[in-house]
Scaffold this active site. Structure first.
Site, PDB file in Angstrom:
ATOM      1  N   GLY B 298      34.685  51.208  39.422  1.00  0.00           N
ATOM      2  CA  GLY B 298      34.580  49.775  39.694  1.00  0.00           C
ATOM      3  C   GLY B 298      35.425  48.902  38.787  1.00  0.00           C
ATOM      4  CB  SER B 299      34.728  45.446  37.683  1.00  0.00           C
ATOM      5  OG  SER B 299      34.336  45.003  38.957  1.00  0.00           O
ATOM      6  CB  VAL B 300      35.912  49.655  33.920  1.00  0.00           C
ATOM      7  CG1 VAL B 300      34.587  49.301  33.278  1.00  0.00           C
ATOM      8  CG2 VAL B 300      35.747  50.794  34.897  1.00  0.00           C
ATOM      9  CE  LYS B 302      37.406  43.246  39.579  1.00  0.00           C
ATOM     10  NZ  LYS B 302      36.034  42.748  39.605  1.00  0.00           N
TER      11      LYS B 302
END
Lengths: 136, 590
Positions: B298-300, B302
């Site tokens: 997921g967002s890690v 980004k």
């Protein structure tokens, strides 16, 4: 007669002096080697015994180190310290460094300002001795 | 006479031929002496000379032998006596942590043997041996009793067990020394340390990764020192255990890394097992999920996308993105968790964790840049660690705009937390990608690495991490902001693919770095926490996102390990994080 020819021509009970000298040299050499070997063998055996003892001790040290590591397992220490001593990880706000110790000590020595006296409608009951410390 | 002196001072060089000529010349000279004595009528002298000559040769031979014997007896090295104990077959060196604390050790145990040819009362053997050695199956004993030759009954006897059997005084029973691998810490760091088979061969963890080195060190009598710090490991494992209990996770895993040196200081994966008896644990417990399992994190991700954008110059920190409407990509709508934003600057895309913003950035950069940078961060291959378990990622079949848009925020690409940590180390350490190692790095030594982003980009990413955990009130990492430790971090909450589509469970991750101040190449530590399928609790207000489970777990770990790592707290007026413990969901983005 030179000493050299004397060595070869002089006989003692039918044996040339040179032969006797050689015989004694050889005997001395054989005995010397025998005693040296016997001594070295004894020393080697002693070294071997000491080596065995060292190996045995090393095994015991390894065993003790393993036992120590098991007893000092962090989770075990933490469990025991909580169970028997009531210890817990310290709160971050109570951590300090050595340079701040003087300030903390100074603050602790400063007397607290006197509490305001409030006149009560009824005379206050004497506080139990055990709760005296609670005023601070 | 020749006008030229052909001989002059010339001498032939010495060689075997010259030596041979000299020797035969001397022999001939002696022989001639005998003949001369004979012809001159002194035959007695001739005999004497011959006797003397033979005697001299014998004397010389005896003296030589005597000297050699004396030398051999007095000055022979002790090893030649054959008393030195040879190491046991398959011996392994001790494994110790970076401060020398014992992690794994070979201890002398004993194998039990039985020779039925020396036994006349087999009932006595059955009656006495089985109660003292309960591990021995009666069927095995029966087979050995009827084997007709010496048989191995079992191994791993402790000295006490061996003595108890020895004291029975049974005929036909004998013992042989054998090394057995013992893990005195039990289920502490067991996935990092690993375990061996009965023959002393590493099967997992450092035991397998460093198998050859451990055998070589055993021969040299030296321990093998791991990078692990047992204190850090214990704190990490304890906090993961608490988180696992609290959130009812399927698996919980974490690691702590010194990003300057690449040393793995701690690594844990739950559920755990006892490496002294790995066969007694369920097989799934033996898996080191930190290295051997891959997840959509997921967002890690980004952070990688934004670093790519900054490093290539496609965007700068103040570039803005329109995120007011969901983005359609690959037949799916990309939403933001934090609804209500319309335009976000790049730094807000990070701290508000905007999926739309990250996807748009990936589309702006294009497939070439995205794949180049993801490859540089090691996300497209197995993490290059010594660890055998390091798993290969699951990648999209093709890198088109649709897959890139999803990869930008960590969807559609599955990597191991170990690979994630390796990539983040490069993001935070000045831009140098280097494999993480389980071995201690000598002080002053720095493993070689590859510069994958500029130092400036790395510094900017460090500041973004700090903003997300502290400065930006809407940052998602505030619950990891341990007091005074200048923590930065990024959350990642990814739905788990289940049965071909994304289900209700998620994988919550938090990557923390501390301290975020100081020179870019200073010692700095990365804490990665991943919780597989956490459940909501009262404290998390019914949420299962990383800001409510993985982030506080990472914060608790940092709080405990900072003193061990020598990171001092710097408490100032703005130290307490605005949305720390006690914050509500509306205060925190995801």
């Amino acid at each position: 007669m030179t000493p050299f020819t004397f060595l070869f021509q002089k006989r003692i009970r039918g044996f040339r002096l040179a032969e006797l000298a050689a015989f004694f040299c050889l005997t001395a050499l054989v005995l010397g080697v025998y005693f040296s070997k016997a001594h070295a063998g004894g020393e080697t055996a002693r070294i071997g015994d000491v080596d065995d003892q060292i190996t045995e001790e090393q095994h015991r040290v390894r065993l003790l180190n393993a036992e120590l590591a098991h007893l000092e397992e962090p989770a075990r220490i933490e469990r025991l310290s909580q169970q028997y001593l009531g210890l817990a990880p310290i709160d971050a706000k109570r951590e300090t460094n050595s340079t701040s110790l003087m300030e903390i000590a100074r603050a602790a020595d400063t007397p607290a300002p006197p509490a305001k006296v409030v006149k009560a409608a009824t005379p206050p009951k004497p506080a139990p001795a055990a709760s005296e410390g609670a005023v601070r | 006479m020749s006008p030229v002196d052909f001989h002059g001072d010339y001498r032939e060089p010495y060689g075997p031929l010259q030596v041979w000529r000299w020797l035969t010349g001397r022999m001939w000279s002696v022989e001639r002496a005998f003949e001369r004595a004979k012809t001159s009528g002194r035959a007695v002298d001739d005999t004497r000379l011959r006797i003397f000559f033979v005697l001299a040769i014998f004397a010389l031979a005896f003296v030589t032998l005597g000297l050699r014997a004396t030398r051999a007896a007095l000055f022979a090295p002790i090893e030649a006596a054959g008393r030195e104990a040879a190491p046991l077959a398959g011996a392994r060196a001790d494994l110790v942590d970076r401060d020398g604390r014992l992690l794994a050790v070979d201890l002398t145990h004993y194998g039990l043997y039985l020779d039925p040819r020396e036994i006349w009362d087999t009932n006595e053997i059955r009656r006495k041996l089985l109660p003292v050695f309960p591990k021995l199956a009666p069927e095995r004993l029966e087979r050995a009793l009827h084997a007709g030759r010496r048989e191995y009954l079992g191994g791993g006897l402790t000295p006490q067990e061996m003595q108890a059997i020895h004291d029975l005084g049974l005929p036909g029973i004998s013992f042989e020394e054998e090394a057995k691998r013992v893990y005195p810490l039990g289920a502490t760091a067991e996935h990092l340390i690993g375990f061996t088979d009965a023959g002393g061969r590493g099967l997992s963890g450092a035991e397998k990764a460093l198998d050859a080195q451990i055998h070589e060190a055993a021969a040299a009598g030296e321990p093998v020192q791991l990078a692990m710090d047992l204190r850090v490991q214990a704190a990490l494992q304890d906090e993961l255990l608490k988180a696992s209990d609290k959130f009812g996770t399927l698996n919980a895993m974490g690691m702590v890394v010194n990003i300057r040196t690449g040393e793995i200081l701690a690594m844990s994966s739950l559920p755990d097992y006892d490496p002294n008896a790995p066969g007694k644990s369920p097989i799934p417990n033996l898996t080191n999920h930190e290295a051997a399992s891959v997840y959509e994190l997921g967002s890690v991700f980004k952070a990688f996308t934004i670093a790519m954008g900054l490093d290539t110059g496609v965007v700068n920190i103040d570039s803005t993105f329109d995120v007011h409407a969901p983005l359609m990509s690959g037949g799916r709508l990309i939403h933001d968790f934090d609804k209500g934003d319309s335009t976000l600057a790049l730094w807000q895309v990070f701290t508000h964790s905007s999926n739309i913003g990250a996807a748009k950035l990936a589309l702006m950069a294009g497939p070439d840049r995205m794949t180049t940078y993801f490859r540089r961060f090691g996300l497209l291959k197995a993490a290059p660690s010594e660890m055998y378990e390091s798993a290969r990622p699951i990648l999209p079949r093709k890198f088109d705009d649709d897959t890139l848009a999803h990869m930008a925020f960590g969807q559609g690409i599955s990597v191991s937390p170990l690979a994630l940590a390796t990539g983040y180390s490069a993001l935070m350490n000045g831009g140098v990608y280097r494999p993480l190692t389980v071995l201690k790095v000598a002080p002053g030594h720095e493993a070689k690495g590859v510069q994958v982003i500029s130092e400036q980009t790395s510094y900017t990413m460090l500041q973004l991490m700090r903003m997300n955990a502290h400065t930006d009130p809407r940052g998602s990492g505030h619950k990891a902001d341990a007091l005074g430790l200048r923590v930065g971090g990024k959350t990642g909450s990814a739905q788990k693919p289940e049965n071909g589509h994304y289900g209700k469970n998620n994988v919550s991750s938090f990557v923390a770095v501390f301290p975020t101040d100081g020179p870019i190449n200073a010692d700095r530590y990365l804490v990665v926490v991943t919780l597989d399928s956490p459940h909501a609790t009262k404290d998390s207000f019914g949420l299962i996102t990383a800001g409510w489970n993985a982030a506080p777990t990472a914060g608790a770990v940092i709080d405990r390990i900072a003193p061990f790592l020598g990171v001092q707290r710097v408490i100032t007026a703005d130290s307490p994080t605005p949305n720390g413990p006690g914050a509500k969901p509306s205060d925190i983005a995801e």
